[in-house]
Design an enzyme around this catalytic site. Structure first.
Site, PDB file in Angstrom:
ATOM      1  N   TRP A   1       0.859  -1.178   0.000  1.00  0.00           N
ATOM      2  CA  TRP A   1       0.000   0.000   0.000  1.00  0.00           C
ATOM      3  C   TRP A   1       0.904   1.241   0.000  1.00  0.00           C
ATOM      4  O   TRP A   1       1.890   1.302   0.732  1.00  0.00           O
ATOM      5  CB  TRP A   1      -0.903   0.003   1.244  1.00  0.00           C
ATOM      6  CG  TRP A   1      -1.697   1.266   1.348  1.00  0.00           C
ATOM      7  CD1 TRP A   1      -2.841   1.555   0.675  1.00  0.00           C
ATOM      8  CD2 TRP A   1      -1.376   2.413   2.139  1.00  0.00           C
ATOM      9  NE1 TRP A   1      -3.250   2.827   0.990  1.00  0.00           N
ATOM     10  CE2 TRP A   1      -2.367   3.379   1.887  1.00  0.00           C
ATOM     11  CE3 TRP A   1      -0.337   2.726   3.013  1.00  0.00           C
ATOM     12  CZ2 TRP A   1      -2.373   4.628   2.485  1.00  0.00           C
ATOM     13  CZ3 TRP A   1      -0.333   3.973   3.623  1.00  0.00           C
ATOM     14  CH2 TRP A   1      -1.355   4.906   3.358  1.00  0.00           C
TER      15      TRP A   1
ATOM     16  N   ASP B   1     -16.078  12.333  -1.783  1.00  0.00           N
ATOM     17  CA  ASP B   1     -15.532  11.014  -1.431  1.00  0.00           C
ATOM     18  C   ASP B   1     -16.322  10.395  -0.283  1.00  0.00           C
ATOM     19  O   ASP B   1     -17.476  10.775  -0.006  1.00  0.00           O
ATOM     20  CB  ASP B   1     -14.034  11.179  -1.112  1.00  0.00           C
ATOM     21  CG  ASP B   1     -13.208   9.949  -1.453  1.00  0.00           C
ATOM     22  OD1 ASP B   1     -13.243   8.995  -0.659  1.00  0.00           O
ATOM     23  OD2 ASP B   1     -12.539   9.940  -2.503  1.00  0.00           O
ATOM     24  N   ASP B   2     -15.721   9.470   0.389  1.00  0.00           N
ATOM     25  CA  ASP B   2     -16.327   8.674   1.461  1.00  0.00           C
ATOM     26  C   ASP B   2     -17.016   9.547   2.523  1.00  0.00           C
ATOM     27  O   ASP B   2     -16.506  10.597   2.888  1.00  0.00           O
ATOM     28  CB  ASP B   2     -15.191   7.873   2.115  1.00  0.00           C
ATOM     29  CG  ASP B   2     -15.688   6.753   2.979  1.00  0.00           C
ATOM     30  OD1 ASP B   2     -16.906   6.648   3.160  1.00  0.00           O
ATOM     31  OD2 ASP B   2     -14.846   5.962   3.458  1.00  0.00           O
TER      32      ASP B   2
ATOM     33  N   ARG C   1     -10.432  -3.000   8.206  1.00  0.00           N
ATOM     34  CA  ARG C   1     -10.997  -1.636   8.185  1.00  0.00           C
ATOM     35  C   ARG C   1     -12.460  -1.660   8.665  1.00  0.00           C
ATOM     36  O   ARG C   1     -13.321  -1.026   8.081  1.00  0.00           O
ATOM     37  CB  ARG C   1     -10.906  -1.014   6.793  1.00  0.00           C
ATOM     38  CG  ARG C   1     -10.824   0.513   6.850  1.00  0.00           C
ATOM     39  CD  ARG C   1     -11.077   1.194   5.521  1.00  0.00           C
ATOM     40  NE  ARG C   1     -10.779   2.614   5.605  1.00  0.00           N
ATOM     41  CZ  ARG C   1     -11.327   3.539   4.822  1.00  0.00           C
ATOM     42  NH1 ARG C   1     -12.175   3.204   3.894  1.00  0.00           N
ATOM     43  NH2 ARG C   1     -10.997   4.787   4.954  1.00  0.00           N
TER      44      ARG C   1
ATOM     45  N   LYS D   1     -16.354   7.116  -8.170  1.00  0.00           N
ATOM     46  CA  LYS D   1     -15.115   6.468  -7.710  1.00  0.00           C
ATOM     47  C   LYS D   1     -15.540   5.181  -7.024  1.00  0.00           C
ATOM     48  O   LYS D   1     -16.270   5.211  -6.023  1.00  0.00           O
ATOM     49  CB  LYS D   1     -14.381   7.395  -6.735  1.00  0.00           C
ATOM     50  CG  LYS D   1     -13.099   6.809  -6.171  1.00  0.00           C
ATOM     51  CD  LYS D   1     -12.365   7.885  -5.379  1.00  0.00           C
ATOM     52  CE  LYS D   1     -11.165   7.349  -4.634  1.00  0.00           C
ATOM     53  NZ  LYS D   1     -10.580   8.384  -3.762  1.00  0.00           N
ATOM     54  N   TRP D   2     -15.110   4.048  -7.568  1.00  0.00           N
ATOM     55  CA  TRP D   2     -15.540   2.727  -7.085  1.00  0.00           C
ATOM     56  C   TRP D   2     -14.405   2.138  -6.259  1.00  0.00           C
ATOM     57  O   TRP D   2     -13.427   1.657  -6.803  1.00  0.00           O
ATOM     58  CB  TRP D   2     -15.854   1.837  -8.288  1.00  0.00           C
ATOM     59  CG  TRP D   2     -16.380   0.475  -7.968  1.00  0.00           C
ATOM     60  CD1 TRP D   2     -15.752  -0.505  -7.258  1.00  0.00           C
ATOM     61  CD2 TRP D   2     -17.629  -0.085  -8.382  1.00  0.00           C
ATOM     62  NE1 TRP D   2     -16.530  -1.626  -7.187  1.00  0.00           N
ATOM     63  CE2 TRP D   2     -17.697  -1.398  -7.878  1.00  0.00           C
ATOM     64  CE3 TRP D   2     -18.703   0.403  -9.130  1.00  0.00           C
ATOM     65  CZ2 TRP D   2     -18.775  -2.243  -8.113  1.00  0.00           C
ATOM     66  CZ3 TRP D   2     -19.782  -0.439  -9.366  1.00  0.00           C
ATOM     67  CH2 TRP D   2     -19.816  -1.750  -8.852  1.00  0.00           C
ATOM     68  N   ASP D   3     -14.556   2.166  -4.957  1.00  0.00           N
ATOM     69  CA  ASP D   3     -13.467   1.780  -4.062  1.00  0.00           C
ATOM     70  C   ASP D   3     -13.640   0.338  -3.573  1.00  0.00           C
ATOM     71  O   ASP D   3     -14.734  -0.252  -3.680  1.00  0.00           O
ATOM     72  CB  ASP D   3     -13.464   2.744  -2.862  1.00  0.00           C
ATOM     73  CG  ASP D   3     -12.086   2.966  -2.288  1.00  0.00           C
ATOM     74  OD1 ASP D   3     -11.194   2.154  -2.551  1.00  0.00           O
ATOM     75  OD2 ASP D   3     -11.916   3.964  -1.550  1.00  0.00           O
TER      76      ASP D   3
ATOM     77  N   ASN E   1     -11.837  -1.588  -0.180  1.00  0.00           N
ATOM     78  CA  ASN E   1     -10.789  -1.340   0.806  1.00  0.00           C
ATOM     79  C   ASN E   1     -10.408  -2.498   1.709  1.00  0.00           C
ATOM     80  O   ASN E   1      -9.995  -2.281   2.845  1.00  0.00           O
ATOM     81  CB  ASN E   1     -11.196  -0.136   1.659  1.00  0.00           C
ATOM     82  CG  ASN E   1     -10.972   1.148   0.904  1.00  0.00           C
ATOM     83  OD1 ASN E   1      -9.884   1.391   0.398  1.00  0.00           O
ATOM     84  ND2 ASN E   1     -12.001   1.965   0.785  1.00  0.00           N
TER      85      ASN E   1
ATOM     86  N   ASP F   1      -2.829   5.631  -3.052  1.00  0.00           N
ATOM     87  CA  ASP F   1      -3.191   6.609  -2.017  1.00  0.00           C
ATOM     88  C   ASP F   1      -2.009   7.516  -1.712  1.00  0.00           C
ATOM     89  O   ASP F   1      -2.154   8.508  -1.003  1.00  0.00           O
ATOM     90  CB  ASP F   1      -3.608   5.887  -0.730  1.00  0.00           C
ATOM     91  CG  ASP F   1      -5.070   5.472  -0.775  1.00  0.00           C
ATOM     92  OD1 ASP F   1      -5.804   6.002  -1.626  1.00  0.00           O
ATOM     93  OD2 ASP F   1      -5.467   4.610   0.029  1.00  0.00           O
TER      94      ASP F   1
END
Ligand code: DGJ
Length: 729
Positions: free
Chosen positions: A197, A364-365, A441, A474-476, A478, A546
């Site tokens: 990462w 975003d989130d 997470r 934006k297709w995340d 995590n 990131d």
């Protein structure tokens, strides 16, 4: 493009740049004869080994050779070849020897799409020719179909495998790779893209040694740690010279890719779905299809290999309207606010963005459920009216009113245990029977092997996209997969879950990207854990990492460019000290590194100084003037960040009339001197005007004598030059 010699049962796939020759020996063994620069002859059996090696089992019909020493084009298990096979089957009594015989073949113009899986494509049949060879296992009625495609004007071969149970006996596939190709020597270095990462896709190059050397992912994604790409390159190969064979799997889940160097110093290259915790029941009438491998050959160095991948992916992997369209300059609020925002703040950021020339505001989130941190609400795709009291439609309209598009973040493959969705459907997550699934997470993975889960996501994400004018997603994703199992499948199919899950993900992506063809989708997985060809088939750009630090980005973007086109790399200017490294670089340096990608900003614009604002304005003006030809042009790597203190690259427009050069000296050095930088990719016979140089210079001068790169006593000193052909009117 494909020639069949009936006498020798040889197939020759050939275009101007590349030849690939294989034959079916004794109706049984598919032997690999040649792959490399284009040649005229088909009949290459004279190259085969003249003696039967000791301790290798005899193989009927293979003259003075054995399956254990011959060069296979798709090796099958339990046939007296002791290297690792590409395919391993088993019947319900535990028998593993399967003998396939040639049955028939088809040669046709064009290329078939692979149902349910991403792949490269063509727009008209003349662009490619394909060969399908059917091999049949008569005892079981199992048909193995090997598919090869050669593009007409690209040094590209693609391959995939299909297994069909045309008999009445259930079998189990224990291993099924997409390729297993034996090279006749081991005089290569293996190149791979490894990382972590925030340090994705670092170039690693090493000598082949005897035995197996492979990279893999068992994370349920292609991963930050290894990318589904390897290359074999000649020992002296560099960016401009030597042979390079590149292999890239068009897939986004568990994979393995590597080389086995055998006792005779032959090298077997293999790539495909990772056999770890994988098996597949193949009942009567069922078919299993592998992902595609894209194989590129270059005899003009690693740089040319990359450019072949780039143009193929730009033109015939990426789909939809954004394949050819200019990408908007975006501003994303993540590093500006994280979870702490409200509609007013987003509007304020968008307002400054619009004044500076930005074109898209991405929220975003944190805009849904009760998501004030990362502990809740994934799966509840409903607006949080606490943060957006007037709703999403109102915010979208306000942003649109500033002449900016509006975009939104989703993480559709996940569910938080603290969510209405999980409380209603605890069985909808990936898990096994005995233990509570491991959280990462604070979240679990939705079970996309279930149709109802896929339908729910299409409905809920689709509902939001339908509700207002959203032009970007934006297709995340995590976390990695653990506890791989599904309560929706019987026990004998539990080892199918990882693959079935990614098929479900592809299915949902296909449905949403088709319905919302006007939306620009950017894939993301904690930055770059899913920067792969599979994702690019659905989404034309990827959040590269990131890590937005300009110095780290040199390596990340340079490494990523080994395979993937720069137009696909999301690249943002963010705040300093950088949130990932703590490093302070200038605004100019951050911009110089980011502008070659899909460009944007990710910082609180409301706190910019006037001086910074005018810098940003100028960056955006310049970017807009060249973004189209840079995105669709050719990329040449000049100095590697993995090899020294300097990095340089050049983007050249496809007609070679314009170019953009970037150079950075990372750390300042005492008592040093500037250097000459030899450019690449220009037209030798064209005259160019270049920033800072009075006189127009020929391409050959710029590429052989170079330009002078000055020096300043500051760290992270970067420069860009614009080059434009002088019109000879
Ligand atoms: C990981 C992504 O890479 C970030 O850019 C950001 O979208 C966060 N997720 C949000 O949770």
């Amino acid at each position: 493009m494909i020639h069949f010699n009936k006498e020798t049962m040889t197939f020759h796939l050939k275009n101007r740049d590349v030849s690939y020759v294989l034959s079916v020996e004794n109706n049984r063994n598919i032997s690999h004869l040649y792959w490399g620069a284009s040649i005229n002859d088909d009949e290459l059996n004279y190259l085969n080994r003249p003696t039967l090696p000791a301790f290798c089992p005899e193989t009927e019909g293979i003259i003075r050779n054995s399956r254990d020493s011959m060069r296979h084009d798709y090796p099958i298990n339990s046939q007296g070849d002791f290297r690792m096979p590409a395919i391993a089957l088993e019947d319900m009594d535990g028998n593993t020897r399967f003998e396939f015989e040639y049955n028939q073949h088809r040669i046709f113009e064009g290329k078939s799409l692979i149902e349910g899986l991403p792949s490269t494509y063509i727009e008209s049949d003349e662009e490619a020719s394909s060969l399908e060879i059917d091999m049949i296992e008569k005892n079981y009625g199992i048909m193995l179909t090997l598919t090869y495609t050669i593009y007409e004007d690209r040094a590209v071969i693609t391959r995939n495998i299909r297994v069909s149970n045309t008999g009445d006996k259930t079998c189990r596939i224990n291993r099924i790779l997409s390729i297993g190709i034996d090279f006749d020597n081991a005089d290569y270095d293996m190149v791979q893209l490894s990382g972590a990462w925030a340090r994705e896709r670092e170039i690693c190059r090493h000598t082949l040694v005897r035995g197996n050397q492979d990279i893999q992912s068992i994370r349920g994604s292609s991963s930050h740690q290894q990318n589904p790409f390897i290359a074999l390159v000649g020992k002296n190969a560099d960016e401009v010279n030597g042979e390079a064979y590149g292999f890239n799997l068009v897939y986004s889940s568990n994979f393995i890719a590597g080389v086995e160097v055998d006792q005779f110093a032959q090298s077997r290259v293999y790539m495909g779905i990772n056999p770890h915790e994988f098996s597949w029941l193949l009942e009567e009438g069922e078919v299993f299809q592998t992902p595609e491998v894209v194989m590129v050959y270059s005899n003009e160095g690693i740089g040319k290999m990359s450019r072949i991948f780039h143009s193929l992916y730009r033109e015939r992997l990426i789909r939809g309207k954004f394949r050819d369209e200019e990408r908007p300059v975006l501003i994303n609020n993540w590093e500006a606010t994280y979870f702490e925002f409200n509609a007013e703040k987003i509007e304020a950021i968008a307002k400054v963005g619009s004044e500076l020339g930005m074109e898209l505001m991405v929220l975003d989130d944190g805009w849904f459920g009760q998501r004030d941190d990362d502990t809740s609400s994934l799966g509840d795709w409903r607006i949080d009216y606490k943060k957006l009291p007037d709703g999403l439609e109102d915010l979208t309209k306000r942003v649109n009113g500033m002449a900016m598009q509006f975009g939104l973040w989703f993480e559709p493959e996940m569910v938080s245990p603290d969510s209405e969705l999980y409380r209603a459907h605890p069985e909808w997550c990936i898990r096994q029977k005995i233990y509570q699934p491991i959280q990462s997470r604070n979240q679990l993975v939705l079970d996309y092997t279930r149709k109802e889960v896929c339908d729910y996501i299409v409905e809920s994400v689709g509902g939001i996209l339908r509700s207002c004018n959203i032009q970007y997603v934006k297709w995340d994703c995590n976390r990695s997969l653990t506890d791989v199992g599904s309560s929706g499948l019987p026990k004998e199919r539990q080892r199918e879950v990882a693959h079935r899950h990614i098929l479900g993900v592809y299915n949902v992506m296909e449905r949403l990207t088709t319905e919302f063809g006007h939306v620009l989708f950017e894939s993301c997985s904690g930055g770059g854990a899913r920067f792969d060809a599979g994702m690019l088939h659905y989404m034309p750009q990827v959040w590269t990492s990131d890590d937005t630090d300009a110095v780290q980005r040199l390596k990340i973007q340079y490494g990523t460019s080994l395979v993937y086109p720069i137009c696909a790399m999301g690249a943002h200017v963010s705040a300093v000290p950088n949130h990932q490294t703590g490093r302070v670089t200038s605004f100019k340096t951050r911009g110089d590194v980011a502008v070659t990608g899909a460009f944007g900003y990710e910082l609180d614009l409301t706190s910019l100084t006037e001086e910074e604002k005018s810098l940003v304005k100028e960056q955006i003006r310049a970017y807009k003037s060249y973004r189209k030809w840079v995105a669709q042009g050719d990329f040449y790597r000049i100095l590697s960040p993995f090899e020294g203190n300097e990095t340089a690259w050049i983007n050249v427009s496809s007609d070679k009339s314009k170019a953009l050069v970037m150079h950075m000296r990372v750390l300042s050095e005492p008592n040093t001197y500037g250097r000459r930088l030899k450019l690449q990719g220009l037209d030798e016979t064209k005259q160019y005007k270049i920033t800072g140089i009075e006189k127009a210079l020929y391409g050959d001068t710029l590429m052989n004598a170079g330009i002078y790169v000055g020096y300043k006593q500051v760290d992270f000193y970067s420069q860009v030059w614009y080059i434009e052909e002088v019109s000879l009117k």
